[in-house]
Design a protein around this motif. Sequence first.
Motif, mmCIF file in Angstrom:
data_model
loop_
_atom_site.group_PDB
_atom_site.id
_atom_site.type_symbol
_atom_site.label_atom_id
_atom_site.label_comp_id
_atom_site.label_asym_id
_atom_site.label_seq_id
_atom_site.Cartn_x
_atom_site.Cartn_y
_atom_site.Cartn_z
ATOM 1 N N HIS A 1 0.837 -1.212 0.000
ATOM 2 C CA HIS A 1 0.000 0.000 0.000
ATOM 3 C C HIS A 1 0.863 1.250 0.000
ATOM 4 C CE1 HIS A 1 -4.196 -1.510 0.677
ATOM 5 N NE2 HIS A 1 -3.503 -2.610 0.878
ATOM 6 N N ASP B 1 1.577 -1.716 5.672
ATOM 7 C CA ASP B 1 0.461 -2.468 5.092
ATOM 8 C C ASP B 1 0.867 -3.072 3.753
ATOM 9 O OD1 ASP B 1 -1.906 -3.537 4.225
ATOM 10 O OD2 ASP B 1 -3.102 -1.732 4.530
ATOM 11 N N GLY C 1 -6.100 -1.991 8.398
ATOM 12 C CA GLY C 1 -6.190 -3.456 8.308
ATOM 13 C C GLY C 1 -7.014 -3.923 7.126
HETATM 14 MN MN MN Z 1 -3.729 -4.961 4.170
#
Ligand code: MN
Length: 302
Positions: free
Chosen positions: A131, A139, A261
């Motif tokens: 990300h 992430d 998340g």
């Molecule tokens: Mn993720």
Amino acid sequence: MSDTTLLLSDEVREALDRRRPVVALESTIISHGLPRPRNLHVAEELEELVRDAGAVPATIAVLDGRARIGLDKAELERVARDDRMRKLGHRDLAPACAAGASGATTVSATALLATRAGIRVFATGGLGGVHRGWTETQDESADLRVLARVRIAVVCAGVKSILDVPATLQRLETLGVGIVGYRTAVFPGFYLSSSGEPVDWTVQTPEDVVAAIRAQDALGGPDAALIVVNPVPESEQLDPALHDLVLEEALDASRARGITGQAVTPFLLEYLMRRTEGASLEANLAAVRGNVQLAARIAAAM
Ligand code: MN
Ligand code: PSU
């Protein structure tokens, strides 16, 4: 995982026994990636496209604690409609099975279960990856690490454009995951035909992909996926200017709302869909349809 945990449908088991072509399909895109009630129609349509190309679809999900490879109509409906379906990455499989829970499988969980079942070709939309803002959030989708460990061919339209695409490509290189462009020398951009990044290998036919799969088998070595990237046709892509504009907004909104998340990816996809008035959804679906058809042709060519 014992055989009692991994349950193949009769149709999929028979096809595998007879060495008939089978294509694995993930279920998170159905339960968490597409709006209802369209998601159910899409799930059915994707299975139909696989069948039309002469292969057997194996949609994968966990139902009541059992990993299911191949779903019937009622089970597919449950995945599309049941609010209690969780999103299961590969690390969630054991707790979900132990708890008797139900959930849709992401690319990581689907790739793992498909490989366990003996399926060699898998189609999806866009892979997860690194990300933007990774240096702060760390992430990175679990998709990448699993794809570095299972020998399966994954047909996709690249990685989701909400990600840091160059960082994801670098990560795939480090992990030793091979990428071939299907009739393209540029890495696709999921909603867009091009991400602007190059791919090192280009193939022209399903048979070319099969040759790469066979070479992977012949060479042996550590298991890893072969990623086959198949761009959405330019006529069906999202307008690139609109894409860039709305994506900036979506990323700001997700930061402002503190989304983290597993919720990040569905939030961004949903935001893009709303702000493009459904245009991102159409591009997403065009990409997935093309991938499913190509995967079926690859499976048939094996
Ligand atoms: Mn993720
Ligand atoms: N691509 C889509 N829709 C989706 C996904 C990908 O067009 O819903 C899902 C896939 O299941 C993928 C997952 O494995 O998002 C990645 O989620 P995360 O970034 O939380 O690992």
